[in-house]
Motif scaffolding. Sequence first.
Motif, PDB file in Angstrom:
ATOM      1  N   SER A 122       0.807  -1.221   0.000  1.00 54.18           N
ATOM      2  CA  SER A 122       0.000   0.000   0.000  1.00 54.18           C
ATOM      3  C   SER A 122       0.836   1.265   0.000  1.00 54.18           C
ATOM      4  CB  SER A 122      -0.947  -0.009   1.202  1.00 54.18           C
ATOM      5  OG  SER A 122      -1.814  -1.112   1.112  1.00 54.18           O
TER       6      SER A 122
ATOM      7  N   LEU B 118      -3.678   1.479  -1.639  1.00 48.59           N
ATOM      8  CA  LEU B 118      -4.544   0.528  -0.928  1.00 48.59           C
ATOM      9  C   LEU B 118      -5.490  -0.202  -1.874  1.00 48.59           C
ATOM     10  CD1 LEU B 118      -7.484   2.012  -0.766  1.00 48.59           C
ATOM     11  CD2 LEU B 118      -6.616   2.904   1.355  1.00 48.59           C
TER      12      LEU B 118
ATOM     13  N   ILE C  48      -5.418  -3.880  -0.182  1.00 44.19           N
ATOM     14  CA  ILE C  48      -6.572  -4.551   0.426  1.00 44.19           C
ATOM     15  C   ILE C  48      -6.865  -5.879  -0.273  1.00 44.19           C
ATOM     16  CG2 ILE C  48      -9.068  -4.390   0.857  1.00 44.19           C
ATOM     17  CD1 ILE C  48      -8.591  -1.371   1.404  1.00 44.19           C
TER      18      ILE C  48
ATOM     19  N   PHE D  69      -7.805  -3.771   5.582  1.00 43.36           N
ATOM     20  CA  PHE D  69      -8.151  -2.356   5.424  1.00 43.36           C
ATOM     21  C   PHE D  69      -7.244  -1.484   6.277  1.00 43.36           C
ATOM     22  CE2 PHE D  69     -10.440   1.194   7.414  1.00 43.36           C
ATOM     23  CZ  PHE D  69     -10.744   1.982   6.325  1.00 43.36           C
TER      24      PHE D  69
ATOM     25  N   SER E 245      -3.580  -1.530   5.083  1.00 45.51           N
ATOM     26  CA  SER E 245      -3.471  -0.815   3.809  1.00 45.51           C
ATOM     27  C   SER E 245      -3.632   0.691   3.990  1.00 45.51           C
ATOM     28  CB  SER E 245      -4.528  -1.322   2.823  1.00 45.51           C
ATOM     29  OG  SER E 245      -4.255  -2.638   2.464  1.00 45.51           O
ATOM     30  N   ALA E 246      -4.588   1.095   4.796  1.00 49.04           N
ATOM     31  CA  ALA E 246      -4.806   2.531   5.020  1.00 49.04           C
ATOM     32  C   ALA E 246      -3.577   3.166   5.662  1.00 49.04           C
ATOM     33  CB  ALA E 246      -6.048   2.754   5.873  1.00 49.04           C
TER      34      ALA E 246
ATOM     35  N   ASN F 168      -0.829   3.367   3.084  1.00 50.56           N
ATOM     36  CA  ASN F 168      -1.126   4.379   2.071  1.00 50.56           C
ATOM     37  C   ASN F 168      -0.937   5.793   2.618  1.00 50.56           C
ATOM     38  OD1 ASN F 168      -3.951   4.781  -0.229  1.00 50.56           O
ATOM     39  ND2 ASN F 168      -1.852   5.382  -0.443  1.00 50.56           N
TER      40      ASN F 168
ATOM     41  N   GLY G 195     -10.602   3.194   0.955  1.00 48.19           N
ATOM     42  CA  GLY G 195     -10.403   1.894   1.586  1.00 48.19           C
ATOM     43  C   GLY G 195     -11.715   1.221   1.933  1.00 48.19           C
TER      44      GLY G 195
ATOM     45  N   THR H 245     -12.913  -2.266   0.271  1.00 50.46           N
ATOM     46  CA  THR H 245     -13.220  -3.379   1.175  1.00 50.46           C
ATOM     47  C   THR H 245     -14.646  -3.860   0.973  1.00 50.46           C
ATOM     48  OG1 THR H 245     -11.649  -2.530   2.802  1.00 50.46           O
ATOM     49  CG2 THR H 245     -13.263  -4.124   3.587  1.00 50.46           C
TER      50      THR H 245
END
Length: 161
Positions: A20, A27, A31, A45, A48-49, A52, A144, A148
């Motif tokens: 990410s 992301l 994800i 999530f 990745s968030a 990112n 995200g 998701t």
Amino acid sequence: MIDWLFGTVLGKCVMTFLISLLPVVELRGGIPYGISQGLDPWLAFAASALGNMLPVPFLLLFVRKILHWMKRYPRLGRLAVSLERRADRKSSRVRKSELVGLCILVAIPLPGTGAWTGALVAALMEMRLKRALPAIYAGVLIAGLLVTLALTGVKALRFLA
């Protein structure tokens, strides 16, 4: 080392986080990777968030200096000019509603949008860090959530209930 990276939940979270961090992938790729590796969708999530979001403050602070440096070299200079043109095209949409526009630019989970593009646009528009950062972070969270939910469908909503 490799077994740990791909064989444990923590290792899968680290890989999801690292994926990410990458421009273009962000992301939107992190994800799906995390979920495909068996991570809980909300854990994928979160990893990745965070991944990112990590480069965003640095991009906002240093991207103009980096582009200026790149212009000293012919090949890198062409890339810098290309990035500036791309950001300029995106900034026309952002200028109208500034922070909301920046958030929407980042939140749309399509190629050519995202935190890296948002940070580039904000930096070239000379937005202050404390104004641009929350808008970009909100956009990352929205993107995200959209990715998701698109991957997991309504099943993911049970976590929110």
